[in-house]
Enzyme design. Sequence first.
Site, PDB file in Angstrom:
ATOM      1  N   GLU A   1       0.757  -1.405   0.246  1.00 16.18           N
ATOM      2  CA  GLU A   1       0.120  -0.050   0.013  1.00 16.18           C
ATOM      3  C   GLU A   1       0.856   1.068   0.170  1.00 16.18           C
ATOM      4  O   GLU A   1       1.675   1.232   0.212  1.00 16.18           O
ATOM      5  CB  GLU A   1      -0.725   0.175   1.013  1.00 16.18           C
TER       6      GLU A   1
ATOM      7  N   LYS B   1       2.495   4.420   1.905  1.00 19.28           N
ATOM      8  CA  LYS B   1       2.310   4.936   3.256  1.00 19.28           C
ATOM      9  C   LYS B   1       2.084   6.507   3.021  1.00 19.28           C
ATOM     10  O   LYS B   1       2.818   7.783   2.627  1.00 19.28           O
ATOM     11  CB  LYS B   1       3.545   4.523   3.773  1.00 19.28           C
TER      12      LYS B   1
ATOM     13  N   ASP C   1       1.739  10.380   4.607  1.00 19.63           N
ATOM     14  CA  ASP C   1       2.250  11.008   4.977  1.00 19.63           C
ATOM     15  C   ASP C   1       0.612  12.408   5.645  1.00 19.63           C
ATOM     16  O   ASP C   1       0.895  13.670   5.564  1.00 19.63           O
ATOM     17  CB  ASP C   1       2.884  12.196   4.558  1.00 19.63           C
TER      18      ASP C   1
ATOM     19  N   TYR D   1      -6.928   2.197   6.528  1.00 20.67           N
ATOM     20  CA  TYR D   1      -6.048   1.202   5.957  1.00 20.67           C
ATOM     21  C   TYR D   1      -5.719   0.095   7.054  1.00 20.67           C
ATOM     22  O   TYR D   1      -5.058  -0.855   6.312  1.00 20.67           O
ATOM     23  CB  TYR D   1      -4.863   1.969   5.552  1.00 20.67           C
TER      24      TYR D   1
ATOM     25  N   LYS E   1      10.396   3.711   3.335  1.00 22.13           N
ATOM     26  CA  LYS E   1      10.213   5.211   3.023  1.00 22.13           C
ATOM     27  C   LYS E   1      11.339   5.464   1.451  1.00 22.13           C
ATOM     28  O   LYS E   1      12.646   4.896   1.402  1.00 22.13           O
ATOM     29  CB  LYS E   1      11.063   5.487   4.111  1.00 22.13           C
TER      30      LYS E   1
ATOM     31  N   CYS F   1      38.591  31.401  15.908  1.00 19.96           N
ATOM     32  CA  CYS F   1      36.963  31.689  15.699  1.00 19.96           C
ATOM     33  C   CYS F   1      36.567  32.585  14.389  1.00 19.96           C
ATOM     34  O   CYS F   1      37.715  33.525  14.425  1.00 19.96           O
ATOM     35  CB  CYS F   1      36.479  31.608  16.835  1.00 19.96           C
TER      36      CYS F   1
ATOM     37  N   CYS G   1      35.822  35.541  16.321  1.00 20.83           N
ATOM     38  CA  CYS G   1      37.172  36.879  17.630  1.00 20.83           C
ATOM     39  C   CYS G   1      37.944  36.230  17.446  1.00 20.83           C
ATOM     40  O   CYS G   1      38.943  36.933  17.891  1.00 20.83           O
ATOM     41  CB  CYS G   1      35.910  36.419  19.385  1.00 20.83           C
TER      42      CYS G   1
ATOM     43  N   CYS H   1      34.484  27.157  20.009  1.00 19.10           N
ATOM     44  CA  CYS H   1      34.841  28.669  20.073  1.00 19.10           C
ATOM     45  C   CYS H   1      34.982  29.056  21.475  1.00 19.10           C
ATOM     46  O   CYS H   1      34.128  28.512  22.519  1.00 19.10           O
ATOM     47  CB  CYS H   1      34.681  30.065  19.767  1.00 19.10           C
TER      48      CYS H   1
ATOM     49  N   CYS I   1      33.111  36.218  23.082  1.00 21.63           N
ATOM     50  CA  CYS I   1      33.088  35.968  21.445  1.00 21.63           C
ATOM     51  C   CYS I   1      31.637  36.766  21.271  1.00 21.63           C
ATOM     52  O   CYS I   1      30.704  36.369  21.282  1.00 21.63           O
ATOM     53  CB  CYS I   1      32.995  34.909  20.864  1.00 21.63           C
TER      54      CYS I   1
HETATM   55  S1  IVH Z   1      -0.471   0.011   8.618  1.00 23.62           S
HETATM   56  C1  IVH Z   1      -0.129  -1.349  13.440  1.00 23.62           C
HETATM   57  N1  IVH Z   1      -0.508   1.695   6.601  1.00 23.62           N
HETATM   58  O1  IVH Z   1       2.878   5.115   9.404  1.00 23.62           O
HETATM   59  C2  IVH Z   1       0.397  -0.918  12.128  1.00 23.62           C
HETATM   60  N2  IVH Z   1       0.185   2.743   7.877  1.00 23.62           N
HETATM   61  O2  IVH Z   1       5.406   4.952   9.991  1.00 23.62           O
HETATM   62  C3  IVH Z   1      -0.420   0.073  11.331  1.00 23.62           C
HETATM   63  N3  IVH Z   1       0.740   5.023   7.552  1.00 23.62           N
HETATM   64  O3  IVH Z   1       1.038   4.936  12.189  1.00 23.62           O
HETATM   65  C4  IVH Z   1      -0.080   0.785  10.535  1.00 23.62           C
HETATM   66  N4  IVH Z   1       0.200   4.803   5.681  1.00 23.62           N
HETATM   67  O4  IVH Z   1       0.259   6.162  10.584  1.00 23.62           O
HETATM   68  C5  IVH Z   1      -0.366   1.554   7.544  1.00 23.62           C
HETATM   69  N5  IVH Z   1      -1.238   2.162   4.736  1.00 23.62           N
HETATM   70  C6  IVH Z   1      -0.910   2.260   5.606  1.00 23.62           C
HETATM   71  C7  IVH Z   1      -0.020   3.250   6.522  1.00 23.62           C
HETATM   72  C8  IVH Z   1      -0.171   3.190   7.421  1.00 23.62           C
HETATM   73  C9  IVH Z   1       0.399   5.494   6.258  1.00 23.62           C
HETATM   74  C10 IVH Z   1       1.124   5.863   8.958  1.00 23.62           C
HETATM   75  C11 IVH Z   1       0.574   5.216  10.128  1.00 23.62           C
HETATM   76  C12 IVH Z   1       1.305   4.348  10.703  1.00 23.62           C
HETATM   77  C13 IVH Z   1       3.094   5.090  10.307  1.00 23.62           C
HETATM   78  C14 IVH Z   1       3.732   4.572  10.878  1.00 23.62           C
END
Ligand code: IVH
Length: 699
Positions: A127, A129, A131, A238, A325, A419, A422, A437, A443
Site C-alpha cells: 500500500e 504510506k 503522510d 488502511y 520509505k 574563531c 573573535c 570557540c 565572542c
Molecule cells: S498500517 C499496526 N498502513 O504510518 C500498524 N500505516 O510510520 C498499522 N501509515 O502509524 C499501520 N500509511 O500512521 C499502515 N498504508 C498504511 C499507512 C500507514 C501511513 C502511517 C500510520 C503509522 C505510520 C507508521
Amino acid sequence: MDRNEAQRRILELRQSLQENSRRYYVDNAPVISDFEFDAQMHELERLEAEFPEFFSPDSPTQRVGSDLEGPVSGVNAEPSVRRDFVQRPHRYPMLSLGNTYSLSEIEEFAARAERTLEGRSFSYCCELKFDGTAICLTYRNGALVQALTRGDGVVGDDVTENLRRVGNVPQRLTGDYPPEFEIRGEILMPYEAFDALNREREENEDAPFANPRNAASGSLKLLDPEEVAHRGLWCTLYHIPAESIAFATHDEALKAAARWGLPVSAERRVCRNISEIKAYIEHWDGARKFLPYATDGIVIKINELDCQRALGFTAKSPRWAVAYKFKAEQALTPILSIDYQVGRTGAVTPVANLEPVPLSGTVVKRATLNNADQMALLDIREHDWVYVEKGGEIIPKITAVDLSRRSPGAQPPRFPERCPDCGTPLVRLEGEARWFCPNTDGCPMQIKGRVLHFCGRKAMNILAGDSTVEQFYEMGLVQSPADLYSLSTKQLTMLEGWKERSAQRFLESLDASRKVPFERVLFALGIRFVGETTARSLARHFGSLDAVAAATRETLLEVPDVGEVIADSIVAFFADERHRREVERLRAAGLCFSAEAPMEKASDALEGRIIVISGTFSVSRDAMKELIARNGGKNSGSVSGKTSFLLAGENPGPEKIKKCEALGIPVLGEEAFRALLPEQEERPSVSEHPQTIVEPTLF
Ligand code: IVH
C-alpha cells in the site's frame, strides 16, 4: 566505540529523539528531516542492542511517538487550537511501523516472515504510506461513534466532532457491516487545500504550515469543528485490527470496508513475492509525484490475517508489516563558498552557500555541512557539485558529492583554526564532532546567540530578532540577557529606526516576559543539553531555580530524561560564578524562578479570543488579565487584525479606540465583558459570599 562513549551517544540520541518527536507530533513544527530522525532512531537501536546494559523502557526505541499535549500548553500554540481534548484509551494499542530506506532490508523482512511461518503459503499486501496524521474510528451499528488520534498509542485525543467535518468520512455505513468495529487510517490535507490554507495564513500574517502533514494534524485539533470543515481534510483508511473482524485476509477486509462506504485507497496490490513488491515500489516511487496528496513510502503487510496473528508484535510495531520509505527529493548544485557560523554554545558549523536551485517547492541557497567530520566524510572540495536534501522546514543538508563534476586539483576547504568571529583558537573536546570557540564571554557571536536564544518564542518571547540583538550589542547596550531589563524608552528611541511605538512594544514584551513560566525561564538560560523537554522535567521535579542550582549530579540523575551528560552540564553551569551573577540579575529583574501552582481554569468562555485591554476597571488590570486567562482567553498588548475585541474600562487609550473603529473591532465595556463569563465569574458580592467575622472573645 567504548562503553562511555556509547553511553554518552545513547543519551544524546534519546534526548534529541524525544525533543524532535515532540516537535513533530505535538508542535507540528519539525526542525529535522524524517530521514535524519529515522537515522538517529536506527543508530540508537543499534547502540542499545550492542550495549544492552543501557536499556531503558523509556527509550524512544521502546515507545510510540506521542501527539498528546503535555499538561503545559505548547508555546507556539495557535489560539484556535484546542489543548484539552478528552483522552480515551485505545481498545488495541495504536502502534507504529518499523521502517527502512533499503530494499535489502525489505528482502530480510520477507525472509524472516517466511522462516517464522515455516512453509505456510502467504502473500503480501502493498500500500501507499500516506503522510498525514493517524486516526482510529469506531463504528457502532453502522454509525460513527468515536474518532481518536494516535496519542501515545495507549490513549488518544477524542476528536470525534472534528472528524465529522472531514468530507469523505461517512457518518453512516451501508450493507453488511459488523455491529461494532474499529478502523484505522490517516487524515491528509491534499496539496491544493494546503496551498490555499497557507496563502490565507500568509495574508493574515499567521505562520504558514511547513508541510501538508503538519497542516492536517494541526487542523484536526482545531477548536471549532466548523473551521475544520473549511480546511479541506481528507481521510483514507488502511487497517482493521485483526482481533475485531472475521476475514481471511487484510485485502478482503479492506474490500468489505469499501463496500460499507468507507474511504479505502484503491492503489493497494496483493503481491506474491519480493520481485512483485519491488516492482510496486519502483512504480510508486515515480508515480507518487502525480498524486494529489503526500506519501512518504510504501507499506508492506502480510496479507493473511492468521499469519499476521502468528507473527505478532514487538513493543512498538507489528512484525507482520514494514514501511519502505522514499528518500527525500534531491537537487544537484555547485558550492559557491563556505561560511563558518558560531552558535551560542560556541560550536562552529560550516554552511555552504550554493548556486540557488529549486527543491520541493522552494529555492535553496544555503545548506549545512554540520561539522568537520561530516565534511571529511563527504570529502567535500571547493566548488564541488553537491546533492542537497530538505525535510520539514529546516536548512537543507548536503548529502553527497557528484564526483564526475569535480575539477582536477580541487582542494578540500580549510576548516578555520581560529574563531571566524573573535579570532580565538578553536578547540575540540574529546568525544565531540564539533569545534568550539572557547571565548564564551568575549565572542560576539556567542553573546548575541545567547541573547537571541533567551528572547526566542519558545523561551522568553521578547520582541527582538537577529537585527535588534545585533543593534543592541553593537551599541554596547546588551552583553547578556539581564541587560535587556535595564533598557529604557529613551535609550531605545535613540537607536536607528526606533520610534516611540516600537520601543513601547518591545518594553511591553519585556514586561510580559516576567510572567513567562519557570520552565521556559530555565530553557531560556541556555544551559547546554537542556532543551525544552528537559527544562520542563527539571522544573516539575525541582520546582524552583534555586533547587535546580543546588542539585547535585546524583539528585539530577533522579529526574526523568536526565542522564549523566545533562547532569554534568547543569552542575557545571551553576558552578560558574559568571552564570550565578547573571542568574541573580535576572532574579532582580523579576523573572519567574519557581513553578507556581497551575492556574485554575474557570471556563472556556473566552477560548480562542484575543483581547486587548485599555483604561481602568473596578479591579486592577492584572486581575482583569487573570480573569481573561482563567476563562481561556489571551491578552494582547496592541490592537491588530487578530484582536477579537477591545475591553475598555474608564479612560481607554484614544489611539486604541480609533484603531478598533478603523478595523471594525468591537469595543466592550466591563459590564458587557463580564456578561460573557459564566455566573461564578461575576464579581463576588458580599451577599453572595457572606463572611462571618468571628470576634475574638476576650476574657
Ligand atoms: S498500517 C499496526 N498502513 O504510518 C500498524 N500505516 O510510520 C498499522 N501509515 O502509524 C499501520 N500509511 O500512521 C499502515 N498504508 C498504511 C499507512 C500507514 C501511513 C502511517 C500510520 C503509522 C505510520 C507508521
